[in-house]
Design an enzyme around this catalytic site. Structure first.
Site, PDB file in Angstrom:
ATOM      1  CG  ASP A   1      -5.915  -8.572   2.208  1.00  0.00           C
ATOM      2  OD1 ASP A   1      -4.841  -8.001   2.041  1.00  0.00           O
ATOM      3  OD2 ASP A   1      -6.434  -8.611   3.145  1.00  0.00           O
TER       4      ASP A   1
ATOM      5  CB  SER B   1      -0.825  -0.069   1.165  1.00  0.00           C
ATOM      6  OG  SER B   1       0.071   0.265   2.473  1.00  0.00           O
TER       7      SER B   1
ATOM      8  N   GLY C   1      -9.466  -5.075   3.824  1.00  0.00           N
ATOM      9  CA  GLY C   1      -9.197  -6.079   2.878  1.00  0.00           C
ATOM     10  C   GLY C   1      -9.110  -5.581   1.527  1.00  0.00           C
TER      11      GLY C   1
HETATM   12  N1  LIG Z   1     -12.275   4.320  -1.742  1.00  0.00           N
HETATM   13  C1  LIG Z   1     -11.890   3.559  -2.804  1.00  0.00           C
HETATM   14  N2  LIG Z   1     -12.653   3.640  -3.918  1.00  0.00           N
HETATM   15  C2  LIG Z   1     -12.379   2.842  -4.857  1.00  0.00           C
HETATM   16  N3  LIG Z   1     -11.284   2.009  -4.798  1.00  0.00           N
HETATM   17  C3  LIG Z   1     -10.785   1.811  -3.798  1.00  0.00           C
HETATM   18  C4  LIG Z   1     -11.072   2.674  -2.626  1.00  0.00           C
HETATM   19  N4  LIG Z   1     -10.271   2.122  -1.861  1.00  0.00           N
HETATM   20  C5  LIG Z   1      -9.479   1.155  -2.113  1.00  0.00           C
HETATM   21  N5  LIG Z   1      -9.716   1.030  -3.596  1.00  0.00           N
HETATM   22  C6  LIG Z   1      -9.209   0.189  -4.400  1.00  0.00           C
HETATM   23  O1  LIG Z   1      -8.409  -1.144  -3.618  1.00  0.00           O
HETATM   24  C7  LIG Z   1      -7.055  -1.001  -3.976  1.00  0.00           C
HETATM   25  C8  LIG Z   1      -6.344  -1.277  -2.424  1.00  0.00           C
HETATM   26  O2  LIG Z   1      -6.720  -0.411  -1.679  1.00  0.00           O
HETATM   27  P1  LIG Z   1      -5.494   0.353  -0.578  1.00  0.00           P
HETATM   28  O3  LIG Z   1      -4.690   0.933  -1.301  1.00  0.00           O
HETATM   29  O4  LIG Z   1      -6.516   1.069   0.331  1.00  0.00           O
HETATM   30  O5  LIG Z   1      -4.896  -1.182   0.111  1.00  0.00           O
HETATM   31  P2  LIG Z   1      -4.679  -1.433   1.438  1.00  0.00           P
HETATM   32  O6  LIG Z   1      -4.276  -0.264   2.234  1.00  0.00           O
HETATM   33  O7  LIG Z   1      -3.455  -2.381   1.302  1.00  0.00           O
HETATM   34  O8  LIG Z   1      -5.833  -2.035   2.007  1.00  0.00           O
HETATM   35  P3  LIG Z   1      -6.088  -2.898   3.373  1.00  0.00           P
HETATM   36  O9  LIG Z   1      -4.715  -2.983   4.145  1.00  0.00           O
HETATM   37  O10 LIG Z   1      -7.354  -2.522   3.921  1.00  0.00           O
HETATM   38  O11 LIG Z   1      -6.361  -4.388   2.648  1.00  0.00           O
HETATM   39  C9  LIG Z   1      -6.626   0.433  -4.576  1.00  0.00           C
HETATM   40  O12 LIG Z   1      -5.632   0.145  -5.295  1.00  0.00           O
HETATM   41  C10 LIG Z   1      -8.079   0.471  -5.189  1.00  0.00           C
HETATM   42  O13 LIG Z   1      -8.055  -0.127  -6.511  1.00  0.00           O
HETATM   43  O1  LIG Z   2      -8.379  -9.169   7.747  1.00  0.00           O
HETATM   44  C1  LIG Z   2      -7.439  -7.892   7.457  1.00  0.00           C
HETATM   45  C2  LIG Z   2      -7.007  -7.783   6.189  1.00  0.00           C
HETATM   46  O2  LIG Z   2      -6.641  -9.084   5.635  1.00  0.00           O
HETATM   47  C3  LIG Z   2      -5.886  -6.786   6.004  1.00  0.00           C
HETATM   48  O3  LIG Z   2      -5.232  -6.689   4.788  1.00  0.00           O
HETATM   49  C4  LIG Z   2      -4.761  -6.904   7.138  1.00  0.00           C
HETATM   50  O4  LIG Z   2      -4.026  -5.798   7.049  1.00  0.00           O
HETATM   51  C5  LIG Z   2      -5.267  -7.110   8.476  1.00  0.00           C
HETATM   52  O5  LIG Z   2      -4.175  -7.317   9.291  1.00  0.00           O
HETATM   53  C6  LIG Z   2      -6.452  -8.220   8.578  1.00  0.00           C
HETATM   54  O6  LIG Z   2      -6.867  -8.175   9.848  1.00  0.00           O
END
Ligand SMILES: Nc1ncnc2c1ncn2[C@@H]1O[C@H](COP(=O)(O)OP(=O)(O)OP(=O)(O)O)[C@@H](O)[C@H]1O
Ligand SMILES: O[C@H]1[C@H](O)[C@@H](O)[C@H](O)[C@@H](O)[C@H]1O
Length: 364
Positions: free
Chosen positions: A244, A191, A241
């Site tokens: 993921d 991310s 998620g």
């Molecule tokens: N608010 C949103 N609107 C549209 N697409 C989104 C949004 N949030 C996330 N996404 C989509 O999901 C992808 C992954 O999101 P993000 O960058 O927030 O991942 P993350 O921080 O690893 O999430 P997490 O740790 O909660 O799994 C983004 O690249 C985008 O394509």
């Molecule tokens: O279910 C969530 C999810 O998999 C997220 O990507 C992770 O950052 C968290 O630790 C987990 O609890």
């Protein structure tokens, strides 16, 4: 514009896949109160998307005897251990770091996954997707030995946990103990917050780096170039998620024969579908059919890139990429099914401990 829906012949990819990472139990809190409790873990979100895209896989995951979710891929049950539990705090102003959308605490931890827990066979590709520090350097090493290509979520490598409260902190990738394995990894997903803990310029010399940017989509960096991949609109109720599901959609797209930029669009689409629901998303069956039809129509390779090796991977945006984005976006416009007609890898049942009280955070 009205588009005609022409069903495409569906194919099920034959690649063998290995997903490695523990299932966990997520408790979402806001204002001191629990707003939802759900099945979590990158392995469960990715399984959910793989099942949606008809990608078959083997999963290695560990839980304790307290694990009550009815899952389709049985985990290894460790009688002496508890299932990993995360508490996610969504309170505004609670974050120490402006990049964070929540503060995560690991309050229970299951056993690590050892090399000997992995199946004794070869796979076309593997995914190292730990959440609670369960993937050890020797486990990743075994994965790169038994899988032709390995995808890694950086959260499996750089998380450290505060001794008392279990608060998740991030450490530099160089100090993680996994750095020497990166030249043997095919894709590293991070991310934007996690990307601050690595030197993208250095790592992209070895493997393709995909950085997700929430509502702004994602960026792909490889040795000789980089590109931005457009997002899809969403009404965010829970960001958990998203990354993921992004990875599940991205890899699922590659498995179905899409090139990297088009597969990243499928990743963005599944990320956007995930933030619109609390916890593990349920996908509407008609929406899924439309997505699969669009992917079949779009695939530029007859075979998946794994069969051609590194050189067959195409990073540049092919003609029709923007049209593919538009057609994927239009899949969201189909009338939705009733709740019974939705797909999810993990069925709800009387035994499920999932509860949703209210969304943890409202749309932006
Ligand atoms: N608010 C949103 N609107 C549209 N697409 C989104 C949004 N949030 C996330 N996404 C989509 O999901 C992808 C992954 O999101 P993000 O960058 O927030 O991942 P993350 O921080 O690893 O999430 P997490 O740790 O909660 O799994 C983004 O690249 C985008 O394509
Ligand atoms: O279910 C969530 C999810 O998999 C997220 O990507 C992770 O950052 C968290 O630790 C987990 O609890």
């Amino acid at each position: 514009m009205v588009t005609t829906h022409i069903p495409q012949p569906q194919t099920t990819p034959i690649q063998s896949a290995l997903i490695v990472g523990n299932y966990c139990h997520d408790v979402l809190l806001q204002g001191g109160a629990v707003v939802a409790e759900t099945l979590g873990g990158a392995a469960s979100f990715i399984s959910n998307v793989f099942s949606a895209l008809s990608v078959s896989f083997h999963l290695t995951s560990k839980v304790g005897l307290d694990f009550k979710y009815p899952v389709n891929h049985d985990p290894i049950v460790i009688p002496t251990s508890k299932t990993t539990v995360f508490h996610a705090y969504f309170d505004q102003g609670h974050t120490e770091n402006a990049h964070q959308d929540r503060v995560l605490k690991r309050v229970e931890v299951c056993d690590p996954i050892n090399p000997s827990d992995l199946p004794d066979k070869r796979f076309d590709f593997g995914m190292a997707v730990g959440v609670g520090g369960e993937i050890l350097p020797e486990t990743l090493e075994k994965m790169v030995e038994i899988c032709d290509a390995v995808f890694v979520d950086i959260q499996a490598l750089i998380r450290a946990f505060d001794k008392n409260e279990g608060t998740v902190k991030l450490v530099g990738l160089k100090e993680s103990g996994f750095y020497h394995l990166l030249p043997r990894v095919k894709f590293l997903k991070a991310s934007s917050e996690e990307a601050l803990f690595m030197d993208v310029e250095e790592v992209r010399q070895w493997c393709c780096v995909v950085v997700t940017h929430g509502k702004d989509g994602c960026e792909v960096f490889w040795k000789d170039g980089e590109m931005k991949i457009e997002p899809f609109g969403a009404n965010q109720v829970d960001p958990t998620g998203a990354g993921d599901s992004f990875l599940g959609g991205f890899v699922g797209g590659l498995v179905h024969g899409l090139v990297v930029p088009d597969a990243a669009l499928v990743g963005n689409l599944f990320g956007s579908l995930t933030v619109g629901q609390i916890g593990l998303p349920k996908f509407d069956l008609r929406l899924l059919q439309r997505i699969k039809d669009e992917v079949q129509r779009r695939k530029l390779h007859n075979t998946c890139w794994f069969e051609g090796g590194n050189d067959s991977m195409s990073f540049t945006k092919p003609d029709g990429h923007d049209e593919f984005h538009a057609s994927l976006a239009s899949t969201k416009l189909v009338p939705t099914c009733s709740i019974q007609e939705c797909q999810r890898d993990v069925p709800r049942s009387a035994g499920s401990v999932e509860q949703v009280i209210q969304p943890p955070c409202n749309g932006q």
